[in-house]
Design a protein around this motif. Structure first.
Motif, PDB file in Angstrom:
ATOM      1  N   SER A 109       0.924  -1.212   0.010  1.00 24.02           N
ATOM      2  CA  SER A 109       0.195   0.193   0.022  1.00 24.02           C
ATOM      3  C   SER A 109       0.764   1.068  -0.099  1.00 24.02           C
ATOM      4  O   SER A 109       2.170   0.953   0.173  1.00 24.02           O
ATOM      5  CB  SER A 109      -0.894   0.025   1.116  1.00 24.02           C
ATOM      6  OG  SER A 109      -0.224   0.228   2.396  1.00 24.02           O
ATOM      7  N   GLY A 152       0.920   3.749  -2.512  1.00 27.41           N
ATOM      8  CA  GLY A 152       1.093   4.319  -3.712  1.00 27.41           C
ATOM      9  C   GLY A 152       0.185   5.425  -4.075  1.00 27.41           C
ATOM     10  O   GLY A 152      -0.610   5.353  -3.683  1.00 27.41           O
ATOM     11  N   ASN A 153       0.648   6.304  -5.028  1.00 22.98           N
ATOM     12  CA  ASN A 153      -0.082   7.536  -5.180  1.00 22.98           C
ATOM     13  C   ASN A 153       0.339   8.049  -6.367  1.00 22.98           C
ATOM     14  O   ASN A 153       1.481   7.538  -7.053  1.00 22.98           O
ATOM     15  CB  ASN A 153      -0.331   8.374  -3.865  1.00 22.98           C
ATOM     16  CG  ASN A 153      -1.378   9.083  -4.177  1.00 22.98           C
ATOM     17  OD1 ASN A 153      -2.247   9.327  -4.930  1.00 22.98           O
ATOM     18  ND2 ASN A 153      -1.899   9.585  -2.867  1.00 22.98           N
ATOM     19  N   LEU A 154      -0.477   9.221  -7.006  1.00 23.53           N
ATOM     20  CA  LEU A 154       0.247  10.192  -7.940  1.00 23.53           C
ATOM     21  C   LEU A 154       0.938  11.084  -7.227  1.00 23.53           C
ATOM     22  O   LEU A 154       0.499  11.753  -6.417  1.00 23.53           O
ATOM     23  CB  LEU A 154      -0.957  10.446  -8.785  1.00 23.53           C
ATOM     24  CG  LEU A 154      -0.775  11.807  -9.759  1.00 23.53           C
ATOM     25  CD1 LEU A 154       0.243  11.235 -10.912  1.00 23.53           C
ATOM     26  CD2 LEU A 154      -2.011  12.404 -10.396  1.00 23.53           C
ATOM     27  N   VAL A 155       2.264  11.307  -7.713  1.00 24.62           N
ATOM     28  CA  VAL A 155       3.088  12.337  -7.005  1.00 24.62           C
ATOM     29  C   VAL A 155       3.578  13.080  -8.227  1.00 24.62           C
ATOM     30  O   VAL A 155       3.936  12.479  -9.402  1.00 24.62           O
ATOM     31  CB  VAL A 155       3.881  11.604  -6.168  1.00 24.62           C
ATOM     32  CG1 VAL A 155       4.960  10.816  -6.651  1.00 24.62           C
ATOM     33  CG2 VAL A 155       4.756  12.679  -5.255  1.00 24.62           C
ATOM     34  N   LEU A 192       7.079   9.283  -1.100  1.00 27.11           N
ATOM     35  CA  LEU A 192       6.207   8.599  -0.881  1.00 27.11           C
ATOM     36  C   LEU A 192       6.750   7.747   0.178  1.00 27.11           C
ATOM     37  O   LEU A 192       7.945   7.223  -0.173  1.00 27.11           O
ATOM     38  CB  LEU A 192       5.701   7.742  -2.041  1.00 27.11           C
ATOM     39  CG  LEU A 192       4.802   8.536  -3.159  1.00 27.11           C
ATOM     40  CD1 LEU A 192       4.076   7.505  -4.088  1.00 27.11           C
ATOM     41  CD2 LEU A 192       3.270   8.929  -2.285  1.00 27.11           C
ATOM     42  N   THR A 220       1.231  -1.903  -5.576  1.00 30.38           N
ATOM     43  CA  THR A 220       0.806  -0.548  -5.291  1.00 30.38           C
ATOM     44  C   THR A 220       1.484   0.328  -6.426  1.00 30.38           C
ATOM     45  O   THR A 220       2.608   0.116  -6.466  1.00 30.38           O
ATOM     46  CB  THR A 220       1.086  -0.034  -3.952  1.00 30.38           C
ATOM     47  OG1 THR A 220       0.349   1.355  -3.800  1.00 30.38           O
ATOM     48  CG2 THR A 220       2.795   0.119  -3.783  1.00 30.38           C
ATOM     49  N   VAL A 275       2.596   3.303  -8.369  1.00 26.42           N
ATOM     50  CA  VAL A 275       3.067   4.930  -8.047  1.00 26.42           C
ATOM     51  C   VAL A 275       3.297   5.444  -9.433  1.00 26.42           C
ATOM     52  O   VAL A 275       3.825   4.859 -10.483  1.00 26.42           O
ATOM     53  CB  VAL A 275       4.597   4.690  -7.436  1.00 26.42           C
ATOM     54  CG1 VAL A 275       5.441   5.892  -7.450  1.00 26.42           C
ATOM     55  CG2 VAL A 275       4.610   4.027  -5.849  1.00 26.42           C
TER      56      VAL A 275
END
Length: 114
Positions: free
Chosen positions: A7, A9-12, A18, A108, A110
């Protein structure tokens, strides 16, 4: 049966940070060298970093100096701190035991993009 759940992960944006987490349902962080892997679109799975039971770490050159691997054995959880992210870091990230991988988790995502 060991289960791995990644877990974090995201848009960055480029240059951002992160922290990924890997929850292991099973005491594998105290038993095996654990690694973080990434798979970018149309690329093969790559080992990003690993940490052994004595907390010694190794990094692939691409991520050395920007990423930090760690683990909390008591919580059966591993982490990957990602700094100075670049668009080429965009990938799905997984964790697993290095010498004898278990069933892979979902990973996850990224995404590094402006």
């Amino acid at each position: 049966q060991v289960q791995l759940v990644e877990s974090g992960g995201n848009l960055v944006q480029p240059g951002g940070s992160l922290r990924l987490s890997c929850a292991a349902f099973g005491r594998i962080f105290s038993t095996y060298t654990m690694g973080w892997y990434c798979q970018a679109p149309v690329k093969q799975l790559e080992l990003v970093a690993n940490i052994n039971t004595g907390c010694s770490t190794e990094y692939a050159d691409t991520w050395k100096g920007r990423f930090t691997i760690s683990s909390d054995i008591a919580k059966n959880t591993g982490y990957l701190r990602m700094n100075s992210l670049k668009p080429e870091d965009t990938a799905v990230y997984y964790c697993n035991a290095v010498q004898r991988p278990y069933t892979w988790g979902q990973g996850t995502q990224v995404t590094v993009s402006s």
